[in-house]
Design an enzyme around this catalytic site. Structure first.
Site, mmCIF file in Angstrom:
data_model
loop_
_atom_site.group_PDB
_atom_site.id
_atom_site.type_symbol
_atom_site.label_atom_id
_atom_site.label_comp_id
_atom_site.label_asym_id
_atom_site.label_seq_id
_atom_site.Cartn_x
_atom_site.Cartn_y
_atom_site.Cartn_z
ATOM 1 N N HIS A 1 0.822 -1.216 0.000
ATOM 2 C CA HIS A 1 0.000 0.000 0.000
ATOM 3 C C HIS A 1 0.856 1.267 0.000
ATOM 4 C CE1 HIS A 1 0.227 -0.298 4.548
ATOM 5 N NE2 HIS A 1 0.243 1.018 4.446
ATOM 6 N N ASN B 1 -9.175 -4.900 6.802
ATOM 7 C CA ASN B 1 -8.359 -3.804 7.320
ATOM 8 C C ASN B 1 -8.583 -3.648 8.817
ATOM 9 O OD1 ASN B 1 -6.614 -1.629 7.222
ATOM 10 N ND2 ASN B 1 -8.168 -0.163 6.575
ATOM 11 N N ASP C 1 1.252 -7.735 2.089
ATOM 12 C CA ASP C 1 1.383 -6.280 1.944
ATOM 13 C C ASP C 1 2.859 -5.884 1.812
ATOM 14 O OD1 ASP C 1 0.914 -3.590 1.832
ATOM 15 O OD2 ASP C 1 -0.342 -3.509 3.616
ATOM 16 N N SER D 1 3.941 2.051 8.489
ATOM 17 C CA SER D 1 3.695 1.160 7.356
ATOM 18 C C SER D 1 4.965 1.009 6.533
ATOM 19 C CB SER D 1 2.586 1.731 6.465
ATOM 20 O OG SER D 1 1.341 1.658 7.106
ATOM 21 N N ASP E 1 -0.011 -3.043 9.789
ATOM 22 C CA ASP E 1 -1.338 -2.736 10.321
ATOM 23 C C ASP E 1 -1.354 -3.017 11.818
ATOM 24 O OD1 ASP E 1 -3.944 -1.881 10.237
ATOM 25 O OD2 ASP E 1 -4.685 -3.461 8.926
#
Length: 724
Positions: free
Chosen positions: A85, A213, A222, A659, A676
């Site tokens: 992301h 999420n 991710d 992140s 996350d």
């Protein structure tokens, strides 16, 4: 060796002596780590904590910022690992309806196949951190008006930045800590040529989508890769086909063994924002007004994107990154509100302030120094809240690319008439390359129909504000003085979007060189809007700076009192996250979110099969499914799990901005990526709970398994230093 420089501020001695009341809590500045050496060793760290204060040594020299996410060097050829992301915007930027890299994934098998990242993408390598509190506060007096205080701090900060940025290799910034009690100057090597190397298909990189999420169990790959490029002289340079991969002084070794339940974990990164020292008034207003209203606005914009674009179309791809960001925080805000309503955060803040006031009142010197700090601060916060509905709507109008571009371009024409040192931040010569790139980025993230729908919707909400909350010049331009006439507004917006030239990058670039007089003569409707509303917008900005300057007189005093109180009660003292380099640590560990339930710390490949539906958020590549069903685990098999681990839980104290942070083991070897947190830890930005605070990480075994067996990214695996 570059060292962390710290002045002899009296407060430094207090802040350097940290105390720990809650296991694993804290986002620590590198220079604080020797003060928690005992806790780090007890958790399992095998390195000397003193070595972590050397920003250019190992492992700190391998950790970089992407300006919103964290990343790390995984090879001596400038290979950079981060979250899917975090590279998502660059994947989206290079995607088209006919070549949808978001859907299909991307892999460069050689350097020449790598794609330029989205305009403005940067890799920042922090090399020096210097405390500059005395220099920033130079010439500040207790009798100053708010605007004068704000401008003096701004002027002193810009002077320090200008001195630091002695060539175009570096980007410097002055950042406040503890609400302005301390200031540090950060010097970062800035790599300007960044290229997309690899990203798995979104059905791996975003598996579970918005549904999963902030949830556990999780099965998301991710991860993604950039590469840093420099000129042939080894120095940062703009993009060129002649540039070569950057050779970092340090890169992380990759531990193929990964981690097991109970193992030590450490994350080094650039966490965005936390608010653990906010007042009860701020907590109450944020959770009962700001988050609910911001959540609605984000959901409205998501609905507009979905109803105005066709799935998989170029138009939908243009807003893919915007939509993902809107959805992430809409869910975040909703979960924050729910957690707040179930918990006792507000009551805890009220009790804390009661105890703090009693502590202050018990000593005459404390009463004289801090007596008005909290009450004065809350009075100013109340002034800020008074026009928050207007301010929120105006800020969300920034999602209209053309309105925002026109306002920034006109402001640039005004700022360019001043000496560079006197210009507002964002409009100095140091900002021009990034300014131009921001204008270019609009090209692939703008669709007239969506932009118009955004503005129409937000103006409709704005028109319902009380008259004293509205902006006279905006009312006049859009014909809202007597209320909303939807038909007239629709006709005006249609005309504006039909006649503007700002949808073109070349036009936006041309306007960067125009004078204010050129803007004032322009017939472009968005430029006319920017000119017509400038004085009112500038007046609001001036009022905000006056208020901010006044707050800068009270919040440091409040924080000084709170820190002294915390120290006296053996509570941890660390600064709120502010996008600067921090270290957090903990262990692999499951948790119990409610009575009678326990969440295991690992998920495996089997969970992907169990969640798979073949549609939407829970689709997976057929090749991946076949490999899982055939139990082709290869070298990444975990005997304890009888499978390949996908994600795992840690007790680390992280937030947005972390992140892409590398997750490190006890020897600072790469064992995955933080991406996350669990649902119960969402409120951790405001209140840490060691029982339920859990970070979520991509297991390095899963990364390598997908890269080798699904995507064929063996060239990247061969490039890394992998240890058993």
């Amino acid at each position: 060796m570059n060292k962390l420089l710290v002045t002899s501020l009296a407060l430094c001695a207090t802040l350097g002596v940290t105390s720990k009341a809650s296991a694993d809590e804290g986002m620590w500045q590198p220079h604080q780590l020797p003060g928690i050496a005992k806790e780090l060793k007890a958790a399992g760290l095998k390195l000397n904590p003193n070595d972590l204060t050397d920003l250019t040594g190992f492992p700190m020299g391998a950790i970089v910022s992407l300006g919103g996410c964290t990343a790390s060097f995984l090879s001596d050829q400038g290979l950079v690992a981060s979250n899917h992301h975090c590279v998502y915007g660059s994947v989206q930027y290079n995607s088209t309806e006919d070549n949808n890299l978001l859907k299909n994934g991307f892999l460069a098998k050689s350097f020449k196949d790598e794609l330029p990242a989205a305009p403005g993408t940067r890799i920042y390598v922090t090399e020096e951190i210097t405390e500059v509190t005395d220099k920033v506060n130079q010439s500040i007096s207790a009798t100053m008006k708010g605007a004068d205080r704000y401008n003096t701090i701004d002027k002193n900060s810009k002077a320090l930045v200008a001195e630091c940025e002695n060539d175009d290799r570096y980007r410097c910034s002055v950042v406040n800590f503890h609400g302005g009690l301390q200031y540090f100057l950060f010097k970062q090597l800035t790599i300007r040529d960044v290229r997309l190397v690899h990203a798995p298909a979104s059905s791996i990189g975003k598996f579970g989508g918005d549904t999963d999420n902030w949830m556990w169990p999780r099965h998301t790959g991710d991860y993604g890769f950039y590469r840093a490029y420099v000129g042939k002289d080894g120095q940062p340079a703009d993009y060129s086909k002649d540039n070569v991969p950057y050779k970092p002084k340090h890169h992380l070794k990759v531990s193929k063994a990964s981690v097991k339940d109970g193992d030590f974990l450490m994350v080094v990164g650039y966490p965005g924002r936390t608010n653990r020292y906010r007042t009860a008034l701020e907590v109450d207003n944020t959770f009962n007004w700001t988050y609910p209203n911001a959540k609605v606005l984000r959901e409205d914009l998501i609905n507009i994107i979905d109803s105005t674009t066709k799935p998989g179309s170029d138009e939908a791809l243009a807003y893919a990154s915007t939509r993902a960001g809107l959805a992430n925080y809409a869910k975040n805000f909703g979960s924050m509100i729910e957690s707040f309503q179930k918990g006792h955060l507000y009551d805890k803040k009220v009790e804390l302030e009661k105890a703090l006031n009693q502590w202050i009142a018990a000593d005459n010197s404390r009463k004289q120094q801090y007596g008005q700090a909290l009450s004065g601060l809350d009075k100013l916060i109340g002034q800020n809240i008074a026009h928050q509905e207007r301010d929120l709507l105006l800020s969300y109008m920034g999602y209209s690319s053309l309105k925002s571009a026109a306002e920034r371009l006109y402001r640039l024409s005004i700022e360019k008439t001043k000496a560079d040192a006197d210009r507002k931040r964002g409009y100095q010569e140091r900002d021009m390359a990034r300014f131009e790139q921001s204008m270019k980025t609009v090209e692939r993230r703008y669709v007239a129909a969506v932009d118009k729908a955004f503005l129409k919707h937000l103006l409709g909400k704005y028109a319902k504000l009380p008259k004293d909350q509205r902006v006279a010049s905006m009312d006049k331009y859009f014909g809202l003085e007597k209320g909303l006439n939807q038909a007239k507004l629709d006709k005006l917006l249609d005309k504006m979007y039909a006649k503007t030239e700002l949808g073109s990058f070349e036009a936006r670039k041309t306007w960067m060189d125009k004078s204010a007089a050129d803007f004032e003569r322009s017939k472009d409707p968005f430029i006319q809007l920017a000119v017509a509303t400038y004085k009112d917008r500038k007046a609001m900005e001036d009022a905000a700076e006056e208020l901010s300057g006044n707050i800068q007189a009270y919040r440091p005093k409040y924080m000084e009192a709170l820190i002294a109180y915390y120290q006296g009660n053996n509570m941890p003292v660390y600064a709120d996250a502010n996008s600067t380099l921090r270290v957090t640590y903990g262990n692999v560990k499951g948790y119990s979110p409610k009575d009678g339930s326990y969440m295991k710390p690992f998920t495996t490949l089997q969970g992907i099969i169990e969640k798979y539906t073949g549609e939407g958020e829970f689709d997976s590549p057929q090749k991946q499914l076949d490999l899982i069903k055939a139990k082709q685990y290869g070298d990444y098999y975990s005997k304890e799990l009888d499978s390949v681990p996908v994600n795992y839980l840690g007790t680390l104290d992280i937030t947005g901005g972390n992140s892409g942070s590398p997750t490190l083991n006890d020897k600072a070897e790469f064992v995955g990526l933080a991406f996350d947190g669990v649902y119960e830890s969402i409120i951790g930005d405001w209140d840490y709970d060691e029982k339920t605070n859990r970070s979520i990480h991509v297991d390095v075994k899963y990364m390598l398994w997908v890269m080798e067996n699904v995507d064929g990214a063996t060239n990247l695996i061969d490039e890394m230093d992998i240890v058993e």
